[in-house]
Write a protein that holds these residues in place. Structure first.
Motif, PDB file in Angstrom:
ATOM      1  N   MET A  24       0.814  -1.195   0.000  1.00 59.75           N
ATOM      2  CA  MET A  24       0.000   0.000   0.000  1.00 59.75           C
ATOM      3  C   MET A  24       0.864   1.269   0.000  1.00 59.75           C
ATOM      4  SD  MET A  24      -2.881   1.594   0.043  1.00 59.75           S
ATOM      5  CE  MET A  24      -4.363   0.878   0.646  1.00 59.75           C
ATOM      6  N   ILE A  25       1.896   1.289   0.842  1.00 60.45           N
ATOM      7  CA  ILE A  25       2.762   2.464   0.905  1.00 60.45           C
ATOM      8  C   ILE A  25       3.485   2.655  -0.422  1.00 60.45           C
ATOM      9  CG2 ILE A  25       4.832   3.433   1.992  1.00 60.45           C
ATOM     10  CD1 ILE A  25       3.846   2.225   4.639  1.00 60.45           C
ATOM     11  N   ASP A  26       3.956   1.548  -0.995  1.00 60.40           N
ATOM     12  CA  ASP A  26       4.656   1.647  -2.281  1.00 60.40           C
ATOM     13  C   ASP A  26       3.742   2.210  -3.362  1.00 60.40           C
ATOM     14  OD1 ASP A  26       6.976   0.646  -1.176  1.00 60.40           O
ATOM     15  OD2 ASP A  26       6.605  -1.413  -1.827  1.00 60.40           O
ATOM     16  N   GLU A  27       2.489   1.801  -3.352  1.00 59.93           N
ATOM     17  CA  GLU A  27       1.528   2.316  -4.341  1.00 59.93           C
ATOM     18  C   GLU A  27       1.314   3.816  -4.158  1.00 59.93           C
ATOM     19  OE1 GLU A  27      -2.144   0.109  -4.407  1.00 59.93           O
ATOM     20  OE2 GLU A  27      -1.052  -1.788  -4.260  1.00 59.93           O
ATOM     21  N   LYS A  28       1.166   4.241  -2.925  1.00 59.45           N
ATOM     22  CA  LYS A  28       0.986   5.672  -2.633  1.00 59.45           C
ATOM     23  C   LYS A  28       2.219   6.466  -3.064  1.00 59.45           C
ATOM     24  CE  LYS A  28      -2.985   5.575  -0.295  1.00 59.45           C
ATOM     25  NZ  LYS A  28      -4.171   6.299  -0.657  1.00 59.45           N
ATOM     26  N   ALA A  29       3.412   5.887  -2.820  1.00 53.76           N
ATOM     27  CA  ALA A  29       4.650   6.553  -3.215  1.00 53.76           C
ATOM     28  C   ALA A  29       4.721   6.682  -4.738  1.00 53.76           C
ATOM     29  CB  ALA A  29       5.854   5.790  -2.673  1.00 53.76           C
ATOM     30  N   LEU A  30       4.332   5.630  -5.449  1.00 55.47           N
ATOM     31  CA  LEU A  30       4.313   5.701  -6.914  1.00 55.47           C
ATOM     32  C   LEU A  30       3.337   6.757  -7.399  1.00 55.47           C
ATOM     33  CD1 LEU A  30       4.512   1.928  -7.931  1.00 55.47           C
ATOM     34  CD2 LEU A  30       6.227   3.704  -8.341  1.00 55.47           C
ATOM     35  N   ASP A  31       2.170   6.827  -6.772  1.00 52.57           N
ATOM     36  CA  ASP A  31       1.192   7.854  -7.139  1.00 52.57           C
ATOM     37  C   ASP A  31       1.745   9.253  -6.886  1.00 52.57           C
ATOM     38  OD1 ASP A  31      -0.705   6.037  -7.982  1.00 52.57           O
ATOM     39  OD2 ASP A  31      -1.831   6.061  -6.094  1.00 52.57           O
ATOM     40  N   LEU A  32       2.392   9.434  -5.748  1.00 50.47           N
ATOM     41  CA  LEU A  32       2.987  10.733  -5.424  1.00 50.47           C
ATOM     42  C   LEU A  32       4.061  11.091  -6.448  1.00 50.47           C
ATOM     43  CD1 LEU A  32       3.349  13.203  -3.624  1.00 50.47           C
ATOM     44  CD2 LEU A  32       4.854  11.807  -2.162  1.00 50.47           C
ATOM     45  N   GLY A  33       4.903  10.131  -6.785  1.00 53.16           N
ATOM     46  CA  GLY A  33       5.933  10.366  -7.788  1.00 53.16           C
ATOM     47  C   GLY A  33       5.338  10.740  -9.135  1.00 53.16           C
ATOM     48  N   ARG A  34       4.274  10.077  -9.515  1.00 48.80           N
ATOM     49  CA  ARG A  34       3.598  10.386 -10.770  1.00 48.80           C
ATOM     50  C   ARG A  34       3.052  11.808 -10.744  1.00 48.80           C
ATOM     51  NH1 ARG A  34      -1.415  10.517 -11.758  1.00 48.80           N
ATOM     52  NH2 ARG A  34      -2.026   9.293  -9.944  1.00 48.80           N
ATOM     53  N   LEU A  35       2.441  12.191  -9.650  1.00 53.80           N
ATOM     54  CA  LEU A  35       1.891  13.539  -9.524  1.00 53.80           C
ATOM     55  C   LEU A  35       2.986  14.599  -9.559  1.00 53.80           C
ATOM     56  CD1 LEU A  35      -0.838  12.884  -6.813  1.00 53.80           C
ATOM     57  CD2 LEU A  35      -1.214  13.427  -9.239  1.00 53.80           C
ATOM     58  N   ILE A  36       4.104  14.317  -8.902  1.00 48.90           N
ATOM     59  CA  ILE A  36       5.224  15.259  -8.936  1.00 48.90           C
ATOM     60  C   ILE A  36       5.740  15.379 -10.363  1.00 48.90           C
ATOM     61  CG2 ILE A  36       7.627  15.614  -8.219  1.00 48.90           C
ATOM     62  CD1 ILE A  36       6.754  14.367  -5.477  1.00 48.90           C
ATOM     63  N   GLY A  37       5.874  14.249 -11.058  1.00 48.27           N
ATOM     64  CA  GLY A  37       6.339  14.263 -12.441  1.00 48.27           C
ATOM     65  C   GLY A  37       5.427  15.030 -13.375  1.00 48.27           C
ATOM     66  N   GLN A  38       4.159  15.078 -13.043  1.00 50.60           N
ATOM     67  CA  GLN A  38       3.184  15.796 -13.861  1.00 50.60           C
ATOM     68  C   GLN A  38       2.996  17.249 -13.431  1.00 50.60           C
ATOM     69  OE1 GLN A  38      -0.297  13.335 -13.454  1.00 50.60           O
ATOM     70  NE2 GLN A  38       0.395  11.867 -14.997  1.00 50.60           N
ATOM     71  N   SER A  98       4.911  17.818   4.289  1.00 46.91           N
ATOM     72  CA  SER A  98       3.606  17.161   4.403  1.00 46.91           C
ATOM     73  C   SER A  98       3.752  15.699   4.806  1.00 46.91           C
ATOM     74  CB  SER A  98       2.839  17.258   3.082  1.00 46.91           C
ATOM     75  OG  SER A  98       2.513  18.597   2.791  1.00 46.91           O
ATOM     76  N   ILE A  99       4.754  15.020   4.246  1.00 45.99           N
ATOM     77  CA  ILE A  99       4.999  13.622   4.617  1.00 45.99           C
ATOM     78  C   ILE A  99       5.366  13.545   6.100  1.00 45.99           C
ATOM     79  CG2 ILE A  99       6.588  11.669   4.314  1.00 45.99           C
ATOM     80  CD1 ILE A  99       6.627  12.426   1.292  1.00 45.99           C
ATOM     81  N   SER A 100       6.221  14.445   6.556  1.00 47.95           N
ATOM     82  CA  SER A 100       6.614  14.455   7.968  1.00 47.95           C
ATOM     83  C   SER A 100       5.410  14.680   8.875  1.00 47.95           C
ATOM     84  CB  SER A 100       7.665  15.528   8.227  1.00 47.95           C
ATOM     85  OG  SER A 100       8.863  15.214   7.566  1.00 47.95           O
ATOM     86  N   GLN A 101       4.535  15.601   8.478  1.00 44.32           N
ATOM     87  CA  GLN A 101       3.325  15.852   9.270  1.00 44.32           C
ATOM     88  C   GLN A 101       2.438  14.612   9.286  1.00 44.32           C
ATOM     89  OE1 GLN A 101       1.686  19.332   7.389  1.00 44.32           O
ATOM     90  NE2 GLN A 101       3.074  20.725   8.447  1.00 44.32           N
ATOM     91  N   GLY A 102       2.335  13.950   8.145  1.00 46.15           N
ATOM     92  CA  GLY A 102       1.543  12.718   8.085  1.00 46.15           C
ATOM     93  C   GLY A 102       2.127  11.630   8.963  1.00 46.15           C
ATOM     94  N   ILE A 103       3.437  11.512   8.988  1.00 39.42           N
ATOM     95  CA  ILE A 103       4.089  10.515   9.842  1.00 39.42           C
ATOM     96  C   ILE A 103       3.795  10.800  11.304  1.00 39.42           C
ATOM     97  CG2 ILE A 103       6.345   9.710  10.665  1.00 39.42           C
ATOM     98  CD1 ILE A 103       7.337  10.052   7.722  1.00 39.42           C
ATOM     99  N   GLU A 104       3.909  12.085  11.689  1.00 39.02           N
ATOM    100  CA  GLU A 104       3.628  12.456  13.080  1.00 39.02           C
ATOM    101  C   GLU A 104       2.179  12.132  13.453  1.00 39.02           C
ATOM    102  OE1 GLU A 104       5.584  13.496  15.607  1.00 39.02           O
ATOM    103  OE2 GLU A 104       7.220  13.067  14.223  1.00 39.02           O
ATOM    104  N   ARG A 105       1.266  12.471  12.575  1.00 40.35           N
ATOM    105  CA  ARG A 105      -0.141  12.174  12.847  1.00 40.35           C
ATOM    106  C   ARG A 105      -0.377  10.681  12.934  1.00 40.35           C
ATOM    107  NH1 ARG A 105      -2.638  16.326   8.513  1.00 40.35           N
ATOM    108  NH2 ARG A 105      -2.119  18.240   9.629  1.00 40.35           N
TER     109      ARG A 105
END
Length: 116
Positions: A1-15, A100-107
């Motif tokens: 699940m985390i890997d999928e989210k990371a791939l989605d994030l990477g795709r969004l950054i690339g776009q 944002s990732i750091s904030q998500g980790i803390e939460r």
């Protein structure tokens, strides 16, 4: 699940507009022979300086001046300015993403609810 989210994030950054602008600026550098020559000189001098420092030596004043002049010329060239602005914008985007990732980790670390 985390890997999928990371791939989605990477795709969004690339776009993202910021990343697309960086890709165009990089292409502009490749198409500009003068800017490419300056980058090659900067890279060569940087390697030379690193090797000299590893041996306990210092660059000569002539080498330092050559580096500074070449860097300044690159920074003032249209292709160089375009690249530096685009790179800065991507760096800012990545800082926001990392924050944002750091904030998500803390939460996530303080939440008793597990969501996948």
């Amino acid at each position: 699940m985390i890997d999928e989210k990371a791939l989605d994030l990477g795709r969004l950054i690339g776009q993202s507009a910021e990343y697309q602008a960086l890709r165009r600026a990089e292409q502009g550098l490749r198409d500009d022979a003068e800017a490419q020559q300056r980058l090659d000189t900067i890279s060569r001098l940087t390697r030379d300086f690193d090797e000299m420092l590893a041996r306990g030596e210092s660059p000569t004043e002539e080498q330092a001046t050559s580096y500074e002049t070449t860097l300044r010329e690159f920074e003032l060239s249209p292709a160089g300015q375009g690249y530096l602005v685009a790179r800065s914008n991507v760096d800012k985007l990545m800082q926001r993403v990392n924050q944002s990732i750091s904030q998500g980790i803390e939460r996530g670390a303080t939440s008793g609810i597990i969501t996948l």
